[in-house]
Structure formats: C-alpha cells, structure tokens
Design a protein around this motif. Structure first.
Motif, PDB file in Angstrom:
ATOM      1  N   PRO A 194       1.112 -81.941  14.794  1.00 56.72           N
ATOM      2  CA  PRO A 194       0.719 -82.954  13.811  1.00 56.72           C
ATOM      3  C   PRO A 194       0.292 -82.318  12.491  1.00 56.72           C
ATOM      4  CG  PRO A 194      -0.231 -83.445  15.947  1.00 56.72           C
ATOM      5  CD  PRO A 194       0.393 -82.096  16.070  1.00 56.72           C
ATOM      6  N   GLY A 195       0.873 -82.798  11.404  1.00 57.02           N
ATOM      7  CA  GLY A 195       0.502 -82.316  10.081  1.00 57.02           C
ATOM      8  C   GLY A 195       1.052 -80.954   9.720  1.00 57.02           C
ATOM      9  N   LYS A 196       1.906 -80.406  10.586  1.00 57.82           N
ATOM     10  CA  LYS A 196       2.465 -79.067  10.324  1.00 57.82           C
ATOM     11  C   LYS A 196       3.977 -79.129  10.245  1.00 57.82           C
ATOM     12  CE  LYS A 196      -1.313 -76.375  12.308  1.00 57.82           C
ATOM     13  NZ  LYS A 196      -1.676 -75.239  13.203  1.00 57.82           N
ATOM     14  N   ALA A 234      26.179 -73.770  34.358  1.00 59.94           N
ATOM     15  CA  ALA A 234      26.848 -74.726  35.250  1.00 59.94           C
ATOM     16  C   ALA A 234      26.308 -76.143  35.058  1.00 59.94           C
ATOM     17  CB  ALA A 234      26.676 -74.300  36.697  1.00 59.94           C
ATOM     18  N   LYS A 235      25.022 -76.242  34.723  1.00 55.42           N
ATOM     19  CA  LYS A 235      24.401 -77.546  34.534  1.00 55.42           C
ATOM     20  C   LYS A 235      24.323 -77.946  33.065  1.00 55.42           C
ATOM     21  CE  LYS A 235      21.495 -77.350  38.678  1.00 55.42           C
ATOM     22  NZ  LYS A 235      20.105 -77.421  39.208  1.00 55.42           N
ATOM     23  N   ASN A 236      24.787 -77.065  32.175  1.00 52.93           N
ATOM     24  CA  ASN A 236      24.682 -77.334  30.727  1.00 52.93           C
ATOM     25  C   ASN A 236      23.257 -77.686  30.336  1.00 52.93           C
ATOM     26  OD1 ASN A 236      27.345 -76.838  30.068  1.00 52.93           O
ATOM     27  ND2 ASN A 236      27.605 -78.757  28.963  1.00 52.93           N
ATOM     28  N   THR A 237      22.315 -76.948  30.873  1.00 47.83           N
ATOM     29  CA  THR A 237      20.909 -77.243  30.651  1.00 47.83           C
ATOM     30  C   THR A 237      20.177 -76.005  30.151  1.00 47.83           C
ATOM     31  OG1 THR A 237      20.916 -78.955  32.348  1.00 47.83           O
ATOM     32  CG2 THR A 237      18.777 -78.087  31.722  1.00 47.83           C
ATOM     33  N   VAL A 238      19.363 -76.218  29.133  1.00 47.02           N
ATOM     34  CA  VAL A 238      18.536 -75.168  28.551  1.00 47.02           C
ATOM     35  C   VAL A 238      17.094 -75.399  28.987  1.00 47.02           C
ATOM     36  CG1 VAL A 238      17.868 -74.006  26.415  1.00 47.02           C
ATOM     37  CG2 VAL A 238      20.065 -75.211  26.549  1.00 47.02           C
ATOM     38  N   TYR A 239      16.426 -74.338  29.368  1.00 43.81           N
ATOM     39  CA  TYR A 239      15.044 -74.455  29.822  1.00 43.81           C
ATOM     40  C   TYR A 239      14.107 -73.659  28.920  1.00 43.81           C
ATOM     41  CZ  TYR A 239      17.361 -75.983  34.102  1.00 43.81           C
ATOM     42  OH  TYR A 239      18.144 -76.656  35.001  1.00 43.81           O
ATOM     43  N   LEU A 240      12.876 -74.110  28.855  1.00 37.91           N
ATOM     44  CA  LEU A 240      11.819 -73.337  28.217  1.00 37.91           C
ATOM     45  C   LEU A 240      10.649 -73.319  29.189  1.00 37.91           C
ATOM     46  CD1 LEU A 240      11.023 -71.780  25.629  1.00 37.91           C
ATOM     47  CD2 LEU A 240       9.841 -73.876  24.902  1.00 37.91           C
ATOM     48  N   GLN A 241      10.464 -72.197  29.850  1.00 39.53           N
ATOM     49  CA  GLN A 241       9.334 -72.028  30.752  1.00 39.53           C
ATOM     50  C   GLN A 241       8.143 -71.574  29.930  1.00 39.53           C
ATOM     51  OE1 GLN A 241       9.021 -72.568  34.194  1.00 39.53           O
ATOM     52  NE2 GLN A 241       6.858 -72.176  33.785  1.00 39.53           N
ATOM     53  N   MET A 242       7.071 -72.357  29.988  1.00 35.48           N
ATOM     54  CA  MET A 242       5.892 -72.061  29.174  1.00 35.48           C
ATOM     55  C   MET A 242       4.714 -71.791  30.093  1.00 35.48           C
ATOM     56  SD  MET A 242       6.348 -74.927  26.182  1.00 35.48           S
ATOM     57  CE  MET A 242       5.967 -76.290  27.276  1.00 35.48           C
ATOM     58  N   ASN A 243       4.202 -70.575  30.044  1.00 39.31           N
ATOM     59  CA  ASN A 243       3.058 -70.175  30.853  1.00 39.31           C
ATOM     60  C   ASN A 243       1.873 -69.848  29.961  1.00 39.31           C
ATOM     61  OD1 ASN A 243       4.717 -70.320  33.168  1.00 39.31           O
ATOM     62  ND2 ASN A 243       5.344 -68.193  32.938  1.00 39.31           N
ATOM     63  N   SER A 244       0.699 -69.781  30.557  1.00 43.15           N
ATOM     64  CA  SER A 244      -0.531 -69.433  29.822  1.00 43.15           C
ATOM     65  C   SER A 244      -0.663 -70.266  28.551  1.00 43.15           C
ATOM     66  CB  SER A 244      -0.542 -67.932  29.479  1.00 43.15           C
ATOM     67  OG  SER A 244      -0.441 -67.151  30.642  1.00 43.15           O
ATOM     68  N   LEU A 245      -0.475 -71.558  28.706  1.00 43.55           N
ATOM     69  CA  LEU A 245      -0.474 -72.446  27.539  1.00 43.55           C
ATOM     70  C   LEU A 245      -1.841 -72.486  26.871  1.00 43.55           C
ATOM     71  CD1 LEU A 245       1.802 -75.220  28.977  1.00 43.55           C
ATOM     72  CD2 LEU A 245       2.172 -74.050  26.785  1.00 43.55           C
ATOM     73  N   LYS A 246      -1.805 -72.634  25.549  1.00 40.94           N
ATOM     74  CA  LYS A 246      -3.008 -72.684  24.726  1.00 40.94           C
ATOM     75  C   LYS A 246      -3.036 -74.012  23.969  1.00 40.94           C
ATOM     76  CE  LYS A 246      -2.554 -67.696  23.858  1.00 40.94           C
ATOM     77  NZ  LYS A 246      -2.422 -66.654  22.800  1.00 40.94           N
ATOM     78  N   PRO A 247      -4.219 -74.463  23.574  1.00 38.88           N
ATOM     79  CA  PRO A 247      -4.287 -75.713  22.795  1.00 38.88           C
ATOM     80  C   PRO A 247      -3.403 -75.673  21.545  1.00 38.88           C
ATOM     81  CG  PRO A 247      -6.461 -75.125  23.568  1.00 38.88           C
ATOM     82  CD  PRO A 247      -5.556 -73.971  23.929  1.00 38.88           C
ATOM     83  N   GLU A 248      -3.234 -74.511  20.950  1.00 39.73           N
ATOM     84  CA  GLU A 248      -2.397 -74.412  19.748  1.00 39.73           C
ATOM     85  C   GLU A 248      -0.910 -74.544  20.040  1.00 39.73           C
ATOM     86  OE1 GLU A 248      -4.787 -72.273  20.748  1.00 39.73           O
ATOM     87  OE2 GLU A 248      -4.230 -70.178  20.306  1.00 39.73           O
ATOM     88  N   ASP A 249      -0.523 -74.622  21.304  1.00 34.46           N
ATOM     89  CA  ASP A 249       0.866 -74.886  21.664  1.00 34.46           C
ATOM     90  C   ASP A 249       1.167 -76.384  21.655  1.00 34.46           C
ATOM     91  OD1 ASP A 249       0.554 -72.288  24.100  1.00 34.46           O
ATOM     92  OD2 ASP A 249       1.589 -72.157  22.162  1.00 34.46           O
ATOM     93  N   THR A 250       0.143 -77.199  21.455  1.00 30.40           N
ATOM     94  CA  THR A 250       0.330 -78.651  21.416  1.00 30.40           C
ATOM     95  C   THR A 250       1.257 -79.032  20.273  1.00 30.40           C
ATOM     96  OG1 THR A 250      -1.824 -79.120  22.404  1.00 30.40           O
ATOM     97  CG2 THR A 250      -0.832 -80.851  21.053  1.00 30.40           C
ATOM     98  N   ALA A 251       2.333 -79.759  20.594  1.00 29.75           N
ATOM     99  CA  ALA A 251       3.338 -80.132  19.596  1.00 29.75           C
ATOM    100  C   ALA A 251       4.406 -80.971  20.269  1.00 29.75           C
ATOM    101  CB  ALA A 251       3.978 -78.889  18.981  1.00 29.75           C
ATOM    102  N   VAL A 252       5.273 -81.543  19.440  1.00 27.47           N
ATOM    103  CA  VAL A 252       6.513 -82.118  19.944  1.00 27.47           C
ATOM    104  C   VAL A 252       7.541 -80.984  19.945  1.00 27.47           C
ATOM    105  CG1 VAL A 252       8.348 -83.804  19.595  1.00 27.47           C
ATOM    106  CG2 VAL A 252       5.977 -84.406  19.049  1.00 27.47           C
ATOM    107  N   TYR A 253       8.179 -80.791  21.083  1.00 25.98           N
ATOM    108  CA  TYR A 253       9.156 -79.719  21.238  1.00 25.98           C
ATOM    109  C   TYR A 253      10.563 -80.282  21.176  1.00 25.98           C
ATOM    110  CZ  TYR A 253       5.587 -76.304  22.379  1.00 25.98           C
ATOM    111  OH  TYR A 253       4.517 -75.440  22.314  1.00 25.98           O
ATOM    112  N   TYR A 254      11.407 -79.644  20.359  1.00 25.65           N
ATOM    113  CA  TYR A 254      12.779 -80.088  20.157  1.00 25.65           C
ATOM    114  C   TYR A 254      13.770 -79.022  20.600  1.00 25.65           C
ATOM    115  CZ  TYR A 254      10.647 -83.538  17.025  1.00 25.65           C
ATOM    116  OH  TYR A 254       9.882 -84.544  16.494  1.00 25.65           O
ATOM    117  N   CYS A 255      14.828 -79.480  21.228  1.00 24.97           N
ATOM    118  CA  CYS A 255      15.959 -78.630  21.576  1.00 24.97           C
ATOM    119  C   CYS A 255      16.997 -78.762  20.470  1.00 24.97           C
ATOM    120  CB  CYS A 255      16.524 -79.097  22.915  1.00 24.97           C
ATOM    121  SG  CYS A 255      17.998 -78.256  23.475  1.00 24.97           S
TER     122      CYS A 255
END
Length: 127
Positions: A41-43, A75-96
C-alpha cells in the motif's frame, strides 16, 4: 487468450510460510521469462523474483534471497513462489508476470519488460 491466475495468498504470522501459484495458459511460454512482483500500500511496484521457463536461470531481489524460491512446473504450466521466514514488510499484493526472453535480457527486474500480468493475490504478514 493468455491468462495468468495467481492463488495461494493469505494471512500468516511473521516467520511463517506461504506458497503462491501462478497458472499460465493461452500460449507456449518456453520463450518467456516468468516473474513475481509485489506492491505494498502506498508504494511502487517492486520486483521480487524471476526465472527462465526451464528454471535454469533465476533472479531475486536482495531482500528475499535465501527466503523466497521461484520454481516452474513445466508440465503444469505453473509458476510457484515459495516464501519462508515471512516478515511484516513482505505484506503486499503479489503479481505474476510473463515477458519474452529477448525483451527481458538485462531487464528482468523492470516491470515494463513484462507483457502479461495476473490479477494479483494478497499476502499479509502479521507481527
């Protein structure tokens, strides 16, 4: 018609994990680079990670290196983003996003190098 559909977002506590998925359809993506961007938000829109379709070449923003992993199931035409050790500053809308290889060379972190975008998925990390 090309479609990128994200899923997997949600609310998680700091230190937790989430895996985002991006189902790609409507064309062959073998000559594309797949990327993840985020906007808090706001960034401004911010690059997170990118990968060649084969998965052989990956790029990460410094703040997520060692915590996030981008991968592609061809094979599945799928992209993944595995996110570990998440921090409050990772809060956002994520787009592919998808961009042709020749247009993303040296510009994998530039949002305007990508031509196809998903609708986004919200990730909220509570402290």
């Amino acid at each position: 018609q090309v479609q990128l559909v994200e899923s997997g977002g949600g609310l998680v506590q700091a230190g937790g994990s989430l895996r985002l998925s991006c189902a790609a359809s409507g064309r062959t993506f073998s000559s594309y680079v797949m990327g993840w961007f985020r906007q808090a938000p706001g960034k401004e829109l911010e690059f997170v990670a990118a990968s060649s379709w084969s998965g052989g070449v990956t790029y990460y923003q410094d703040s997520v290196k060692g915590r996030f992993t981008i991968s592609i199931d061809n094979a599945k035409n799928t992209v993944y983003l595995q996110m570990n050790s998440l921090k409050p500053e990772d809060t956002a809308v994520y787009y592919c996003a998808a961009g042709r290889v020749e247009l993303t060379v040296g510009r994998y972190s530039d949002y305007d190098a990508y031509v196809y975008w998903g609708q986004g998925t919200q990730v909220t990390v509570s402290s």
